[in-house]
Design an enzyme around this catalytic site. Structure first.
Site, PDB file in Angstrom:
ATOM      1  N   LEU A  66       4.499 -30.848   4.995  1.00  0.00           N
ATOM      2  CA  LEU A  66       3.645 -31.843   5.648  1.00  0.00           C
ATOM      3  C   LEU A  66       4.488 -32.901   6.345  1.00  0.00           C
ATOM      4  O   LEU A  66       3.988 -33.894   6.841  1.00  0.00           O
ATOM      5  CB  LEU A  66       2.706 -32.499   4.634  1.00  0.00           C
ATOM      6  CG  LEU A  66       1.819 -31.536   3.862  1.00  0.00           C
ATOM      7  CD1 LEU A  66       0.896 -32.298   2.921  1.00  0.00           C
ATOM      8  CD2 LEU A  66       0.987 -30.702   4.817  1.00  0.00           C
TER       9      LEU A  66
ATOM     10  N   SER B  76       7.098 -35.071   5.278  1.00  0.00           N
ATOM     11  CA  SER B  76       7.380 -36.409   4.756  1.00  0.00           C
ATOM     12  C   SER B  76       8.638 -36.967   5.415  1.00  0.00           C
ATOM     13  O   SER B  76       8.767 -38.177   5.603  1.00  0.00           O
ATOM     14  CB  SER B  76       7.548 -36.365   3.240  1.00  0.00           C
ATOM     15  OG  SER B  76       8.668 -35.588   2.857  1.00  0.00           O
TER      16      SER B  76
ATOM     17  N   ASP C 253       6.975 -32.894  14.608  1.00  0.00           N
ATOM     18  CA  ASP C 253       6.601 -33.688  13.433  1.00  0.00           C
ATOM     19  C   ASP C 253       6.592 -35.187  13.741  1.00  0.00           C
ATOM     20  O   ASP C 253       5.662 -35.908  13.371  1.00  0.00           O
ATOM     21  CB  ASP C 253       7.567 -33.415  12.274  1.00  0.00           C
ATOM     22  CG  ASP C 253       7.575 -31.948  11.880  1.00  0.00           C
ATOM     23  OD1 ASP C 253       6.686 -31.206  12.323  1.00  0.00           O
ATOM     24  OD2 ASP C 253       8.493 -31.553  11.138  1.00  0.00           O
TER      25      ASP C 253
END
Ligand code: ADP
Ligand code: MG
Length: 388
Positions: free
Chosen positions: A127, A129, A174
């Site tokens: 995800l 981080s 991202d």
């Protein structure tokens, strides 16, 4: 905006316990990617969205040139000087120091600072981080030192920080998603031109369910760099015949059959996945605009199969979780998400079926893979912002 008040308070308290003064607090979210995996560094398209899970940093300037960091997650401090920025074996400080280093290299002049971090983005689960941490740091330093850096440049700074201080040659997705996310929208991002378009994500009775294998993708970074090199090799072989081509984005299946397959079947399979994925994303985006979630969902399953069998970045736990929902009528799409070798699957699931599905798959995952399954519902939320 989805602020986790508990974490916001915690990071503020951690700051107060360790430092003086009143900090600026920035929230920067993790992300999901609906489709378009391993396409960003091939100059293709991706379809990410920022989520309700985020990294929070509390930062204030110092009067000297020291940098002092505190991580609530790791319960550790780290201290260094602005003039002595280099990667450390400790891991987590690298994402922050890397950003400070990039600021200096970009001729911005950050001063010393105190910074506390915490967050609720599951770590190492795909995800991102890491990008959330870089973007939170960049955004916060930009604010407290009035550096006037554009959002796009903050995304690049985060990306370069990850290249140089974490040693992972990530694409731009991202960081871009964390910074530019918009509630209830996905971002159709062209990783070549960085042009982007917000596409409404109308889930209508469905939710994004993340199933975490709880396998950490620690092997991931070396394999990730290998995949990048394999794609580059494929492009180089095509380029010998088509000098204008610089990335897999502009390569067709015909070209792969002609110029790559005869040379190396493994590199051919890697490139084939990327070329097919590019097409899936473009048509999947049209599905979304038409409201045809089911068609998009079918493509997600095909993406998974490509990642598993051709790009070979899956693992048995990810395959297990996707296979477990493949014939479930309440699940319209599922695939592994992120770099691979662990982390989460992303599933689009009928809301009322989620509880029983999680229970059932949790039990079979425990029984057959010997690991605990963790499930999260990801809500699509806004990108990076200053929250106090
Ligand atoms: P991912 O980006 O998929 O979550 P990475 O391995 O790229 O996984 O990045 C995870 C690393 O980012 C962690 O090992 C840690 O160094 C850093 N990190 C992430 N979240 C935090 C946090 N809340 N506090 C401190 N460091 C964090
Ligand atoms: Mg990461």
């Amino acid at each position: 905006m989805a602020i986790n008040q508990q974490i916001k308070e915690k990071v503020l308290n951690d700051f107060k316990k360790n430092f003086e003064g009143k900090p600026t607090i920035v929230r920067s979210p993790g992300r999901v990617n609906i489709i378009g995996e391993h396409t960003d560094y091939n100059n293709g398209f991706v379809l990410p969205a920022a989520i309700d899970k985020a990294i929070y940093v509390a930062v204030a300037p110092r009067n000297d040139e020291r940098i002092i960091l505190y991580s609530g997650e790791f319960g550790e401090s780290f201290e260094t000087a602005l003039s002595d920025l280099k990667p450390t074996d400790k891991g987590w400080p690298n994402y922050i120091l890397g950003v400070a280093d990039q600021l200096r290299k970009g001729n911005y002049k950050p001063g010393g600072f105190n910074l506390a971090i915490d967050g609720d983005v599951p770590i190492g689960s795909g995800l991102s981080s890491s990008a959330a941490l870089e973007c939170a740091t960049g955004f916060a330093l930009n604010e407290i030192f009035k550096l006037n850096i554009s959002k796009k440049d903050l995304a690049f700074i985060g990306q370069r920080a990850e290249h140089s201080f974490a040693g992972v040659r990530v694409g731009i997705m991202d960081q871009f998603a964390s910074i530019f996310g918009r509630k209830d929208h996905v971002i159709k991002l062209d990783c070549q031109s960085l042009e982007y378009e917000y596409v409404p994500l109308k889930l209508e009775g469905y939710k994004i369910l993340l199933l975490n294998t709880n396998v950490k993708h620690s092997l991931g970074s070396s394999e990730y760099n290998t995949r990048r090199a394999q794609c580059e090799q494929g492009v180089a072989w095509v380029k010998q015949h088509h000098p204008g081509i610089n990335s897999l984005r502009d390569v067709s299946m015909e070209m792969l059959h002609q110029f790559v397959e005869p040379k190396d079947t493994l590199i051919f399979r890697r490139c084939k996945y990327v070329v097919e994925e590019k097409e899936r994303l473009l048509t999947g985006c049209e599905d979304l605009k038409k409201g045809d979630l089911k068609s998009l969902g079918r493509k997600m399953f095909r993406t998974h199969d490509g990642l598993s069998k051709e790009y070979e970045v899956s693992c048995k736990e990810l395959d297990f979780l996707v296979d477990a929902v493949r014939n479930n009528p309440h699940v319209i799409g599922a695939r592994m998400m992120g770099g691979g070798f662990g982390g989460c699957t992303i599933n689009i699931v009928k809301e009322e079926a989620i509880d029983s599905l999680v229970k059932e798959i949790g039990e079979s995952y425990q029984k057959e893979q010997g690991k605990e399954l963790t499930a999260y519902i990801a809500r699509v939320e806004d990108g990076t912002s200053i929250i106090s």
